[in-house]
Enzyme design. Structure first.
Site, PDB file in Angstrom:
ATOM      1  N   VAL A 139       4.892   2.247 -12.685  1.00 31.57           N
ATOM      2  CA  VAL A 139       4.660   2.641 -14.083  1.00 31.57           C
ATOM      3  C   VAL A 139       4.673   1.451 -15.043  1.00 31.57           C
ATOM      4  O   VAL A 139       4.268   1.592 -16.203  1.00 31.57           O
ATOM      5  CB  VAL A 139       5.675   3.718 -14.576  1.00 31.57           C
ATOM      6  CG1 VAL A 139       5.523   5.011 -13.804  1.00 31.57           C
ATOM      7  CG2 VAL A 139       7.100   3.193 -14.545  1.00 31.57           C
ATOM      8  N   ASN A 159       9.172  10.666 -15.958  1.00 28.46           N
ATOM      9  CA  ASN A 159      10.599  10.681 -15.598  1.00 28.46           C
ATOM     10  C   ASN A 159      11.103   9.349 -15.035  1.00 28.46           C
ATOM     11  O   ASN A 159      12.292   9.058 -15.115  1.00 28.46           O
ATOM     12  CB  ASN A 159      10.799  11.820 -14.582  1.00 28.46           C
ATOM     13  CG  ASN A 159      12.064  11.680 -13.762  1.00 28.46           C
ATOM     14  OD1 ASN A 159      13.151  12.014 -14.225  1.00 28.46           O
ATOM     15  ND2 ASN A 159      11.934  11.166 -12.538  1.00 28.46           N
ATOM     16  N   SER A 172      17.912  10.442 -22.281  1.00 25.89           N
ATOM     17  CA  SER A 172      19.282  10.571 -21.777  1.00 25.89           C
ATOM     18  C   SER A 172      20.193  10.833 -22.963  1.00 25.89           C
ATOM     19  O   SER A 172      19.875  10.456 -24.096  1.00 25.89           O
ATOM     20  CB  SER A 172      19.689   9.253 -21.106  1.00 25.89           C
ATOM     21  OG  SER A 172      21.097   9.154 -21.041  1.00 25.89           O
ATOM     22  N   TYR A 200      19.792   0.257 -21.729  1.00 25.15           N
ATOM     23  CA  TYR A 200      19.454   1.627 -21.334  1.00 25.15           C
ATOM     24  C   TYR A 200      19.357   2.521 -22.574  1.00 25.15           C
ATOM     25  O   TYR A 200      18.360   3.217 -22.782  1.00 25.15           O
ATOM     26  CB  TYR A 200      20.513   2.148 -20.362  1.00 25.15           C
ATOM     27  CG  TYR A 200      20.200   3.506 -19.785  1.00 25.15           C
ATOM     28  CD1 TYR A 200      19.183   3.671 -18.846  1.00 25.15           C
ATOM     29  CD2 TYR A 200      20.926   4.633 -20.167  1.00 25.15           C
ATOM     30  CE1 TYR A 200      18.897   4.925 -18.309  1.00 25.15           C
ATOM     31  CE2 TYR A 200      20.651   5.884 -19.630  1.00 25.15           C
ATOM     32  CZ  TYR A 200      19.635   6.026 -18.702  1.00 25.15           C
ATOM     33  OH  TYR A 200      19.347   7.263 -18.172  1.00 25.15           O
ATOM     34  N   ALA A 252      18.964   1.734 -25.727  1.00 21.41           N
ATOM     35  CA  ALA A 252      17.888   1.343 -26.649  1.00 21.41           C
ATOM     36  C   ALA A 252      16.543   1.858 -26.144  1.00 21.41           C
ATOM     37  O   ALA A 252      15.732   2.376 -26.914  1.00 21.41           O
ATOM     38  CB  ALA A 252      17.860  -0.179 -26.807  1.00 21.41           C
ATOM     39  N   LYS A 311      16.004   4.422 -24.168  1.00 19.34           N
ATOM     40  CA  LYS A 311      15.960   5.888 -24.206  1.00 19.34           C
ATOM     41  C   LYS A 311      15.816   6.398 -25.646  1.00 19.34           C
ATOM     42  O   LYS A 311      15.151   7.409 -25.890  1.00 19.34           O
ATOM     43  CB  LYS A 311      17.200   6.484 -23.537  1.00 19.34           C
ATOM     44  CG  LYS A 311      17.254   6.218 -22.026  1.00 19.34           C
ATOM     45  CD  LYS A 311      16.063   6.824 -21.312  1.00 19.34           C
ATOM     46  CE  LYS A 311      16.140   6.709 -19.819  1.00 19.34           C
ATOM     47  NZ  LYS A 311      14.980   7.301 -19.139  1.00 19.34           N
TER      48      LYS A 311
HETATM   49  N1  LIG Z   1      20.758  11.281 -12.926  1.00 14.15           N
HETATM   50  C1  LIG Z   1      21.316  11.295 -14.137  1.00 14.15           C
HETATM   51  O1  LIG Z   1      22.529  11.511 -14.288  1.00 14.15           O
HETATM   52  C2  LIG Z   1      20.462  11.053 -15.372  1.00 14.15           C
HETATM   53  C3  LIG Z   1      21.046  11.263 -16.621  1.00 14.15           C
HETATM   54  C4  LIG Z   1      20.293  11.052 -17.757  1.00 14.15           C
HETATM   55  C5  LIG Z   1      18.987  10.654 -17.660  1.00 14.15           C
HETATM   56  N2  LIG Z   1      18.429  10.445 -16.429  1.00 14.15           N
HETATM   57  C6  LIG Z   1      17.041   9.995 -16.397  1.00 14.15           C
HETATM   58  O2  LIG Z   1      16.339  10.730 -15.419  1.00 14.15           O
HETATM   59  C7  LIG Z   1      15.317   9.922 -14.859  1.00 14.15           C
HETATM   60  C8  LIG Z   1      15.438   9.943 -13.336  1.00 14.15           C
HETATM   61  O3  LIG Z   1      16.708   9.415 -12.999  1.00 14.15           O
HETATM   62  P1  LIG Z   1      17.369   9.628 -11.547  1.00 14.15           P
HETATM   63  O4  LIG Z   1      18.804   9.789 -11.768  1.00 14.15           O
HETATM   64  O5  LIG Z   1      16.628  10.649 -10.807  1.00 14.15           O
HETATM   65  O6  LIG Z   1      17.123   8.170 -10.935  1.00 14.15           O
HETATM   66  P2  LIG Z   1      16.794   7.727  -9.419  1.00 14.15           P
HETATM   67  O7  LIG Z   1      17.413   8.660  -8.444  1.00 14.15           O
HETATM   68  O8  LIG Z   1      17.150   6.292  -9.396  1.00 14.15           O
HETATM   69  O9  LIG Z   1      15.204   7.904  -9.323  1.00 14.15           O
HETATM   70  C9  LIG Z   1      14.355   7.093 -10.086  1.00 14.15           C
HETATM   71  C10 LIG Z   1      12.935   7.383  -9.688  1.00 14.15           C
HETATM   72  O10 LIG Z   1      12.065   6.559 -10.500  1.00 14.15           O
HETATM   73  C11 LIG Z   1      11.215   5.806  -9.630  1.00 14.15           C
HETATM   74  N3  LIG Z   1      10.863   4.531 -10.268  1.00 14.15           N
HETATM   75  C12 LIG Z   1      11.697   3.554 -10.682  1.00 14.15           C
HETATM   76  N4  LIG Z   1      10.983   2.500 -11.150  1.00 14.15           N
HETATM   77  C13 LIG Z   1       9.675   2.847 -11.026  1.00 14.15           C
HETATM   78  C14 LIG Z   1       8.455   2.186 -11.301  1.00 14.15           C
HETATM   79  N5  LIG Z   1       8.414   0.940 -11.819  1.00 14.15           N
HETATM   80  N6  LIG Z   1       7.294   2.822 -11.046  1.00 14.15           N
HETATM   81  C15 LIG Z   1       7.306   4.082 -10.521  1.00 14.15           C
HETATM   82  N7  LIG Z   1       8.425   4.757 -10.235  1.00 14.15           N
HETATM   83  C16 LIG Z   1       9.598   4.133 -10.476  1.00 14.15           C
HETATM   84  C17 LIG Z   1      12.023   5.632  -8.348  1.00 14.15           C
HETATM   85  O11 LIG Z   1      11.219   5.335  -7.207  1.00 14.15           O
HETATM   86  P3  LIG Z   1      10.843   3.808  -6.782  1.00 14.15           P
HETATM   87  O12 LIG Z   1      12.041   2.962  -7.037  1.00 14.15           O
HETATM   88  O13 LIG Z   1      10.440   3.905  -5.339  1.00 14.15           O
HETATM   89  O14 LIG Z   1       9.656   3.424  -7.641  1.00 14.15           O
HETATM   90  C18 LIG Z   1      12.649   7.018  -8.223  1.00 14.15           C
HETATM   91  O15 LIG Z   1      11.716   7.923  -7.686  1.00 14.15           O
HETATM   92  C19 LIG Z   1      15.475   8.542 -15.460  1.00 14.15           C
HETATM   93  O16 LIG Z   1      14.555   8.360 -16.513  1.00 14.15           O
HETATM   94  C20 LIG Z   1      16.889   8.542 -15.982  1.00 14.15           C
HETATM   95  O17 LIG Z   1      17.076   7.651 -17.053  1.00 14.15           O
HETATM   96  C21 LIG Z   1      19.139  10.645 -15.286  1.00 14.15           C
END
Ligand SMILES: NC(=O)c1ccc[n+]([C@@H]2O[C@H](COP(=O)([O-])OP(=O)(O)OC[C@H]3O[C@@H](n4cnc5c(N)ncnc54)[C@H](OP(=O)(O)O)[C@@H]3O)[C@@H](O)[C@H]2O)c1
Length: 246
Positions: A60, A86, A138, A151, A153, A155
């Site tokens: 992305v 996402n 977030s 992070y 900033a 978001k």
């Molecule tokens: N889990 C939580 O507690 C939480 C809370 C608040 C907000 N969020 C938000 O929810 C979203 C998902 O978080 P998550 O917890 O599911 O994280 P995660 O388990 O680390 O998953 C992140 C996903 O994004 C992909 N990704 C990362 N960099 C990328 C890139 N340059 N191009 C394409 N894909 C990319 C990763 O795959 P690859 O690395 O293979 O590309 C993976 O599929 C994020 O935006 C995060 O800020 C999560």
């Protein structure tokens, strides 16, 4: 089946929250393109819903890669009804120590990446006169924690991008909203939820006294994509167990 035959593109749809959203969308009848740099945990979904879910590589941080992703969805299904922007990452570090590479990585992924996706999908949706875009921020967008400058900033910027996109695209048939989870048990939230010392400091701030599940957050993404949210635009939906941040 609230999303029957809807075509959804989910970045970061291969694990964590993105994968949970993909699973919910599939259960609601959608066809889903899960995109990330690596396929991670996509196989099980492909086996459970053959023909309705595919993996597409994307970085992305690269506009050409993002445009190729949207083109691939259109080529396969003829349109994009829903984008869930996402993909994101977190690099902790206090402002006087955070390596500039970490800052750049967060801006490139969390902010530029969301913008490239919104722009590329919006052009296609506007041409058809309909679409739903869901960005992911977030609870940290509007709260402060030590080490979270980059992070938080990025978001906060995603939420502003969401609101401006919503007023620009609303009359063209495209609704833009944002899902803002708190701390989830899995994905990047596991760093907090699985660390007893850190979790103790956070726990009192959640009025429900627990971290959320990926599925609980994914339900929010279903709502923002389906007909029940037809009059919701430019909204940030917090799914955070009633986070109270003293
Ligand atoms: N889990 C939580 O507690 C939480 C809370 C608040 C907000 N969020 C938000 O929810 C979203 C998902 O978080 P998550 O917890 O599911 O994280 P995660 O388990 O680390 O998953 C992140 C996903 O994004 C992909 N990704 C990362 N960099 C990328 C890139 N340059 N191009 C394409 N894909 C990319 C990763 O795959 P690859 O690395 O293979 O590309 C993976 O599929 C994020 O935006 C995060 O800020 C999560």
């Amino acid at each position: 089946m609230r999303l029957e035959n809807r075509v959804a593109v989910i970045t970061g749809g291969t694990r964590g929250l993105g994968r949970a959203i993909a699973q919910r969308y599939l259960e609601e009848g959608a066809q889903v393109l899960c995109a990330a740099r690596r396929p991670h945990e996509i196989d099980e979904l492909v086996q459970l819903h053959p023909g309705r879910v595919h993996y597409q590589p994307v970085d992305v941080t690269c506009p050409k890669s993002v445009d190729a992703l949207m083109a691939a969805a259109e080529e396969r299904w003829g349109r994009i009804d829903i984008l869930v922007a996402n993909a994101g990452l977190n690099r902790d570090g206090k402002v006087d120590r955070l390596p500039t590479e970490s800052w750049d990585e967060m801006v490139a992924t969390n902010l530029n990446g969301v913008f490239y996706c919104v722009q590329s999908a919006a052009r296609r949706m506007v041409a058809r006169g309909s679409g739903r875009i869901i960005t992911v921020s977030s609870s940290m967008s509007s709260r402060v924690a030590i080490g979270a400058a980059g992070y938080s900033a990025t978001k906060a910027a995603v939420e502003t991008l969401t609101r401006v996109s919503a007023i620009e695209l609303g009359r063209k048939g495209v609704q833009v909203n944002c899902l803002a989870p708190g701390v989830l048990e899995e994905g990047m939230g596991a760093e907090v939820a699985d660390n007893p010392k850190v979790w103790e400091a956070y726990r009192s701030r959640f009025s429900l006294g627990r971290a959320g599940t990926l599925d609980e957050a994914a339900h929010g993404a279903v709502f923002l994509a389906c007909a029940e949210s037809s009059y919701v635009n430019g909204h940030v939906l917090e799914v955070n167990g009633g986070l109270l941040w003293a």
